[in-house]
Design a protein around this motif. Sequence first.
Motif, PDB file in Angstrom:
ATOM      1  N   ASP A 182      25.799  16.627  16.368  1.00  8.18           N
ATOM      2  CA  ASP A 182      25.294  16.196  15.064  1.00  8.18           C
ATOM      3  C   ASP A 182      26.399  15.712  14.144  1.00  8.18           C
ATOM      4  O   ASP A 182      26.153  15.375  12.988  1.00  8.18           O
ATOM      5  N   ALA A 183      27.639  15.697  14.681  1.00  8.53           N
ATOM      6  CA  ALA A 183      28.773  15.276  13.856  1.00  8.53           C
ATOM      7  C   ALA A 183      29.607  14.233  14.589  1.00  8.53           C
ATOM      8  O   ALA A 183      30.838  14.236  14.502  1.00  8.53           O
ATOM      9  N   LEU A 184      28.937  13.342  15.296  1.00  9.89           N
ATOM     10  CA  LEU A 184      29.648  12.308  16.044  1.00  9.89           C
ATOM     11  C   LEU A 184      30.254  11.252  15.126  1.00  9.89           C
ATOM     12  O   LEU A 184      31.167  10.523  15.525  1.00  9.89           O
ATOM     13  N   GLY A 185      29.746  11.151  13.920  1.00 10.13           N
ATOM     14  CA  GLY A 185      30.256  10.147  12.997  1.00 10.13           C
ATOM     15  C   GLY A 185      29.386   8.913  12.980  1.00 10.13           C
ATOM     16  O   GLY A 185      28.385   8.810  13.702  1.00 10.13           O
ATOM     17  N   PRO A 186      29.730   7.951  12.149  1.00  9.96           N
ATOM     18  CA  PRO A 186      28.912   6.742  12.011  1.00  9.96           C
ATOM     19  C   PRO A 186      28.980   5.868  13.263  1.00  9.96           C
ATOM     20  O   PRO A 186      29.883   5.988  14.091  1.00  9.96           O
ATOM     21  N   GLY A 187      28.008   4.987  13.389  1.00  4.21           N
ATOM     22  CA  GLY A 187      27.962   4.067  14.520  1.00  4.21           C
ATOM     23  C   GLY A 187      27.137   4.606  15.668  1.00  4.21           C
ATOM     24  O   GLY A 187      26.708   5.765  15.683  1.00  4.21           O
ATOM     25  N   ARG A 188      26.909   3.722  16.629  1.00  4.22           N
ATOM     26  CA  ARG A 188      26.058   4.085  17.767  1.00  4.22           C
ATOM     27  C   ARG A 188      26.872   4.770  18.877  1.00  4.22           C
ATOM     28  O   ARG A 188      27.980   4.369  19.197  1.00  4.22           O
ATOM     29  N   THR A 189      26.233   5.780  19.476  1.00  2.00           N
ATOM     30  CA  THR A 189      26.785   6.462  20.637  1.00  2.00           C
ATOM     31  C   THR A 189      25.813   6.315  21.801  1.00  2.00           C
ATOM     32  O   THR A 189      24.608   6.535  21.641  1.00  2.00           O
ATOM     33  N   THR A 292      18.747   8.185  28.983  1.00  2.00           N
ATOM     34  CA  THR A 292      19.855   7.775  28.111  1.00  2.00           C
ATOM     35  C   THR A 292      19.380   7.776  26.663  1.00  2.00           C
ATOM     36  O   THR A 292      18.308   7.242  26.351  1.00  2.00           O
ATOM     37  N   LEU A 293      20.187   8.378  25.816  1.00  2.00           N
ATOM     38  CA  LEU A 293      19.896   8.441  24.386  1.00  2.00           C
ATOM     39  C   LEU A 293      20.844   7.501  23.646  1.00  2.00           C
ATOM     40  O   LEU A 293      22.058   7.544  23.860  1.00  2.00           O
ATOM     41  N   LEU A 294      20.296   6.660  22.780  1.00  2.00           N
ATOM     42  CA  LEU A 294      21.101   5.857  21.852  1.00  2.00           C
ATOM     43  C   LEU A 294      21.094   6.594  20.525  1.00  2.00           C
ATOM     44  O   LEU A 294      20.037   6.754  19.900  1.00  2.00           O
ATOM     45  N   VAL A 303      15.450   5.714  23.308  1.00  2.00           N
ATOM     46  CA  VAL A 303      15.521   6.480  24.556  1.00  2.00           C
ATOM     47  C   VAL A 303      15.185   5.567  25.734  1.00  2.00           C
ATOM     48  O   VAL A 303      14.196   4.817  25.686  1.00  2.00           O
ATOM     49  N   PHE A 304      15.997   5.633  26.765  1.00  2.00           N
ATOM     50  CA  PHE A 304      15.684   4.986  28.040  1.00  2.00           C
ATOM     51  C   PHE A 304      15.186   6.069  28.997  1.00  2.00           C
ATOM     52  O   PHE A 304      15.944   6.988  29.360  1.00  2.00           O
ATOM     53  N   TYR A 305      13.920   5.975  29.390  1.00  2.00           N
ATOM     54  CA  TYR A 305      13.342   6.948  30.318  1.00  2.00           C
ATOM     55  C   TYR A 305      12.019   6.395  30.842  1.00  2.00           C
ATOM     56  O   TYR A 305      11.216   5.925  30.042  1.00  2.00           O
ATOM     57  N   PRO A 306      11.799   6.443  32.125  1.00  2.00           N
ATOM     58  CA  PRO A 306      12.763   6.817  33.163  1.00  2.00           C
ATOM     59  C   PRO A 306      13.814   5.721  33.353  1.00  2.00           C
ATOM     60  O   PRO A 306      13.618   4.589  32.914  1.00  2.00           O
ATOM     61  N   VAL A 307      14.902   6.053  34.019  1.00  2.00           N
ATOM     62  CA  VAL A 307      15.980   5.107  34.282  1.00  2.00           C
ATOM     63  C   VAL A 307      15.900   4.661  35.737  1.00  2.00           C
ATOM     64  O   VAL A 307      15.968   5.500  36.638  1.00  2.00           O
ATOM     65  N   PHE A 308      15.744   3.348  35.945  1.00  2.00           N
ATOM     66  CA  PHE A 308      15.702   2.827  37.313  1.00  2.00           C
ATOM     67  C   PHE A 308      15.870   1.314  37.288  1.00  2.00           C
ATOM     68  O   PHE A 308      15.304   0.661  36.411  1.00  2.00           O
TER      69      PHE A 308
END
Length: 326
Positions: A182-189, A292-294, A303-308
Motif C-alpha cells: 500500500d506504499a509503493l508510491g505514485p505511478g503504475r506497478t 496480473t494486477l495493475l 486485473v488480467f485473469y485468466p492469463v493465457f
Amino acid sequence: MRIGELARRAGVTTKAARYYESLGLLTPGRLANGYRDYDEHDVRLAREIRALSGLGIPVERTRPFLDCLAVGHRHADDCPASLAGYRQAIDELSQRIAGLTARRTALIAQLQEAAHRNSRVSPVPPADEGAHPMSDVPMNDYLSLPADLPVPEDDGATAHLPGTKLPPLELRTTGDTTVRLDALGPGRTVLYVYPLTGRPGTDLPEGWDTIPGARGCTPEACGFRDHYQELLDAGAVRVFGLSSQDTDYQREVVERLHLPFDMLSDPTRSLARALDLPTFEVSGLTLYKRLTLLLRDGVIEHVFYPVFPPNEHAAQVLTWLRDAPH
C-alpha cells in the motif's frame, strides 16, 4: 507379372523392386520380348524384404531370411541364420542406443551447467545409468509450452478486485529488501502473480501440465524480462513477480533467467487472504492461480485473469499500458 504389378501387390515402389533385383534378392524370369516376368514367389520375397526393413534390418542383410523361404520353410525366420540376423540387428541397435544415451547424458550435463552458471544453486547431476532414459526430459524443458496446454476459464474469481485498495502487507524481495504494497508510491506497478516456477533438475507437481493455467511460469517471467524496458517506457514505474515460493528459491530463478526486476515472496499467501485471490491445490500445495494486477496510487486499477497463453502475457500487458490513459 510386370514390375508395376509386383510393386503394387508387395507394397513397395518400383525403384525399391529394381534395387532388390540389383542385389540378386529377386530373380524374375524373362519373357520372349525380354521383359521381366515376376511371379507369386517374388511378391512374397518383396513383402518379406519390406517387413524386415521396417524392423531396421538393412535390405542387403535380408538374404538369410529369403533363403529360408526358398528351401521351403513357412516363415522366413524359421532358420538359424535368420535368428542370427535378428541378433546382429539387436546388437547394433544396442550399440547405437548406448552411444545416443551417452550423448544425451552429456547434453543434460551441459544444460545443467549452463542453466546454473549464474546461480547460487548447484546443478543436479545427470540421471545415473539405472534411471529411465527419458525420466528427466520434462523437468528440464520449462521454456517451451505443450501444444495441447489446457486453457483456463474465467470463473469470475477476480471480478471484485478493480478499485480495491491494497492491503498494508510487507513482503520480502529477492533484492534483500521489503516492499509494502500500500506504499509503493505514485505511478503504475505491474504485479504478476504466478503459481510456481520450475527449476532444472527438480520435478514439478504430478499432473502439472493438465491443470489449466499452471504450466508456463518460466516463459511468462522471460516475457516480462524481454519486455521490461518497453513496459517502463509505456508508463509502468515498477514490475514485480509474486508467488508463494520462498525468497531463496525465487532468487535462483531471478539469477538464472537474468530478470531485471525483483520477485516478492508470499509463502503464507497473505495477499490471497487479504484480497480473496484465487488459489488451487496440487500435491499437498496451495498455490496462486496465475493473474496480473495493475496497481496505481494504492489501488488495483486493472486485473488480467485468466492469463493465457503465459508466454504472450507480457505483450498483452504492454498493449494495455500503451492504450491506457496516463
